[in-house]
Scaffold this active site. Structure first.
Site, PDB file in Angstrom:
ATOM      1  CD1 TRP A 159      -2.636   1.666   0.562  1.00 36.93           C
ATOM      2  CD2 TRP A 159      -1.962   1.870   2.688  1.00 36.93           C
ATOM      3  NE1 TRP A 159      -3.344   2.706   1.142  1.00 36.93           N
ATOM      4  CE2 TRP A 159      -2.949   2.846   2.439  1.00 36.93           C
ATOM      5  CE3 TRP A 159      -1.398   1.816   3.956  1.00 36.93           C
ATOM      6  CZ2 TRP A 159      -3.369   3.750   3.412  1.00 36.93           C
ATOM      7  CZ3 TRP A 159      -1.819   2.703   4.928  1.00 36.93           C
ATOM      8  CH2 TRP A 159      -2.796   3.659   4.652  1.00 36.93           C
ATOM      9  CG  ASP A 240      -1.866  -2.369   7.613  1.00 32.95           C
ATOM     10  OD1 ASP A 240      -2.990  -2.382   8.157  1.00 32.95           O
ATOM     11  OD2 ASP A 240      -1.549  -1.545   6.737  1.00 32.95           O
ATOM     12  CE  LYS A 276      -9.666  -0.129   3.305  1.00 32.07           C
ATOM     13  NZ  LYS A 276      -9.357   0.569   2.098  1.00 32.07           N
TER      14      LYS A 276
HETATM   15  N1  KET Z   1      -3.528  -0.533   5.385  1.00 32.28           N
HETATM   16  C1  KET Z   1      -3.756  -0.976   4.135  1.00 32.28           C
HETATM   17  C2  KET Z   1      -3.020  -2.146   3.650  1.00 32.28           C
HETATM   18  C3  KET Z   1      -4.690  -0.294   3.339  1.00 32.28           C
HETATM   19  O1  KET Z   1      -4.902  -0.750   2.117  1.00 32.28           O
HETATM   20  C4  KET Z   1      -5.368   0.834   3.829  1.00 32.28           C
HETATM   21  C5  KET Z   1      -6.290   1.588   2.980  1.00 32.28           C
HETATM   22  C6  KET Z   1      -5.098   1.216   5.147  1.00 32.28           C
HETATM   23  C7  KET Z   1      -4.168   0.517   5.897  1.00 32.28           C
HETATM   24  C8  KET Z   1      -5.727   2.402   5.809  1.00 32.28           C
HETATM   25  O2  KET Z   1      -7.062   2.437   5.860  1.00 32.28           O
HETATM   26  P1  KET Z   1      -7.805   3.361   6.925  1.00 32.28           P
HETATM   27  O3  KET Z   1      -8.874   3.990   6.156  1.00 32.28           O
HETATM   28  O4  KET Z   1      -6.805   4.348   7.469  1.00 32.28           O
HETATM   29  O5  KET Z   1      -8.264   2.419   7.981  1.00 32.28           O
HETATM   30  N2  KET Z   1      -6.317   1.489   1.715  1.00 32.28           N
HETATM   31  C9  KET Z   1      -7.246   2.098   0.746  1.00 32.28           C
HETATM   32  C10 KET Z   1      -7.584   3.524   0.989  1.00 32.28           C
HETATM   33  C11 KET Z   1      -6.426   4.458   1.104  1.00 32.28           C
HETATM   34  O6  KET Z   1      -5.492   4.420   0.294  1.00 32.28           O
HETATM   35  O7  KET Z   1      -6.447   5.254   2.075  1.00 32.28           O
HETATM   36  C12 KET Z   1      -6.726   1.833  -0.659  1.00 32.28           C
HETATM   37  O8  KET Z   1      -5.629   1.240  -0.813  1.00 32.28           O
HETATM   38  O9  KET Z   1      -7.414   2.180  -1.621  1.00 32.28           O
END
Ligand code: KET
Length: 429
Positions: A159, A240, A276
């Site tokens: 990510w 993560d 998610k």
């Molecule tokens: N870790 C991973 C691996 C991840 O894909 C995301 C979010 C997050 C943490 C953080 O999510 P949060 O909303 O802070 O709980 N990924 C998606 C959104 C983004 O980039 O913020 C994405 O990859 O599209």
């Protein structure tokens, strides 16, 4: 763009408003006149571009955010019910610096197991965090503060924001191999080599399940080998876990990698997110936990995590924490949630099948088997940045330039259009 450049010229004193000109160039020059626009975020920048496109055909398979089969954002039924229960009843006072105790308790059960002895022994230091991102960042800051000379090993690819998080926490980064572009699967041998070759006691960032962006996870057997090697090398695993429930449809099964490491007696760190799996994206609710040797150490670590939070945001937001606590603390709502998570995961699996079938029916000369082999929210399609650019320019399909398709944005209504467009830009390759 034109507006931005005018703004920059103005700030540099090249273009002046009449008022500014009369006051004089030097006295009005801002100390931040040298600041250039930041690079667009590779993921959230895609959403910005999508929103700016007036085409009625446009499709957003960029950001990992779940949509229903009509392409609409979803508020889960269990969340609606929790919100009904919150309404009018509770105060909106500050939470403690470490966040909601109830939310943390429930989160630990999800990650470490309902009957975990580690929880009973109070060996886990945990705080509510600003979703998964905030949990990762808090951990990175903790690592920097208490072991400042360490580095973090990050999988390639990962990510994109992982790199920003540890960069801003001033923790140097190393990478380890993870994905094999030819097989479109795990490069297990190289990954194990990199784990073995890292200095003893290294920090490793691992995706607990549904690896983003590849959709490729180690098998249970491979996790056992990884865990064993971590023991040999005394590495520290930081998980993560942003997609618990999205890999298999069952949050318990998706915590398997963590369970394996716990069985082997590792101390671990873990970032959890409810963005998610509960659809609480904008509520920013998550949990950071660090498994310690004993309760005394856990108390100390938690107090330090709180002290990191206090000058940054003081204490975390309350609404999402209430929603999570109510859902996970009520057996009926929890089973409704489990059903709804499975429903989301299943719809995505259905769309994987549909996309692959449509591409095959179109007579694509390429293999699209990986669409259904990969798991979680994303399909790492193997398309090149140039092919992605064509999808956007010619078909108004928005996705990240690494070829990642957010399957959560694919619907019965757009899958045919998407398949046609992918076929058009890939058939000559
Ligand atoms: N870790 C991973 C691996 C991840 O894909 C995301 C979010 C997050 C943490 C953080 O999510 P949060 O909303 O802070 O709980 N990924 C998606 C959104 C983004 O980039 O913020 C994405 O990859 O599209």
């Amino acid at each position: 763009m034109a507006a931005i450049s005018r703004e920059i010229l103005k700030r540099r004193g090249i273009l002046r408003s009449p008022v500014m000109a009369t006051i004089g160039a030097r006295s009005m020059a801002s100390w931040f006149g040298h600041v250039e626009p930041a690079a667009k975020d590779p993921i959230l920048g895609v959403t910005e571009a999508f929103l700016a496109d007036p085409s009625p055909d446009k499709v957003n398979v960029g950001v990992g955010a779940y949509r229903d089969d009509n392409g609409k954002p979803v508020v889960l039924e269990c969340v609606r019910e929790a919100e009904r229960r919150i309404a009018g009843n509770l105060n909106m006072e500050y939470l403690p610096m470490g966040g909601s105790i109830k939310m943390i308790e429930e989160s630990l059960k999800l990650a470490y197991g309902e009957d975990s002895d580690l929880i009973k022994e109070k060996r886990i230091a945990a705080v509510q965090a600003l979703s998964g991102t905030g949990a990762c960042r808090l951990f990175a800051d903790f690592q920097k503060r208490f072991l400042p000379d360490t580095q973090i090993y990050i999988p390639i690819p990962t990510w994109a924001n992982h790199h920003n998080i540890w960069r801003d926490a001033c923790v140097p980064q190393r990478t380890f191999r993870y994905y094999h572009p030819e097989t479109r699967g795990l490069d297990f041998a190289s990954m194990m080599d990199d784990i073995k070759n890292a200095p003893n006691g290294s920090f490793f960032l691992l995706h607990a399940c549904a690896h983003n962006p590849t959709g490729v996870d180690p098998s249970e057997e491979q996790w056992r080998e990884i865990s064993y090697q971590f023991k040999v090398k005394n590495h520290f695993p930081f998980f993560d876990m942003a997609y618990q429930g999205f890999a298999s449809g069952d949050p318990n099964r998706d915590a398997k990698a963590i369970q394996i490491f716990l069985e082997d007696g590792h101390l671990i760190g873990c970032a959890q997110s409810y963005a998610k799996n509960m659809g609480l994206y904008g509520q920013r609710v998550g949990c950071l936990s660090i498994l310690c040797e004993d309760e005394l150490q856990a108390v100390a670590v938690k107090s330090q995590l709180q002290q990191l939070a206090r000058p940054m945001y003081s204490n975390p937001p309350i609404h999402g924490a209430l929603v999570v606590s109510i859902i996970l603390g009520d057996p009926e709502l929890k089973s409704l949630w489990l059903k709804e998570v499975k429903g989301m995961a299943d719809r995505i699996i259905g769309m994987r099948k549909a996309l692959r079938e449509k591409l095959e029916k179109l007579g694509s000369p390429l293999s699209w088997e990986h669409i259904t082999n990969q798991i979680g929210m994303f399909c790492y399609s193997g398309m090149t940045p140039e092919q992605v650019d064509r999808l956007t320019d010619e078909f108004h399909i928005y996705m990240t330039r690494n070829g990642r398709i957010s399957m959560a944005g694919v619907t019965t209504g757009n899958v045919g259009y998407l398949a046609n467009a992918i076929h058009e830009v890939t058939k000559a390759s």
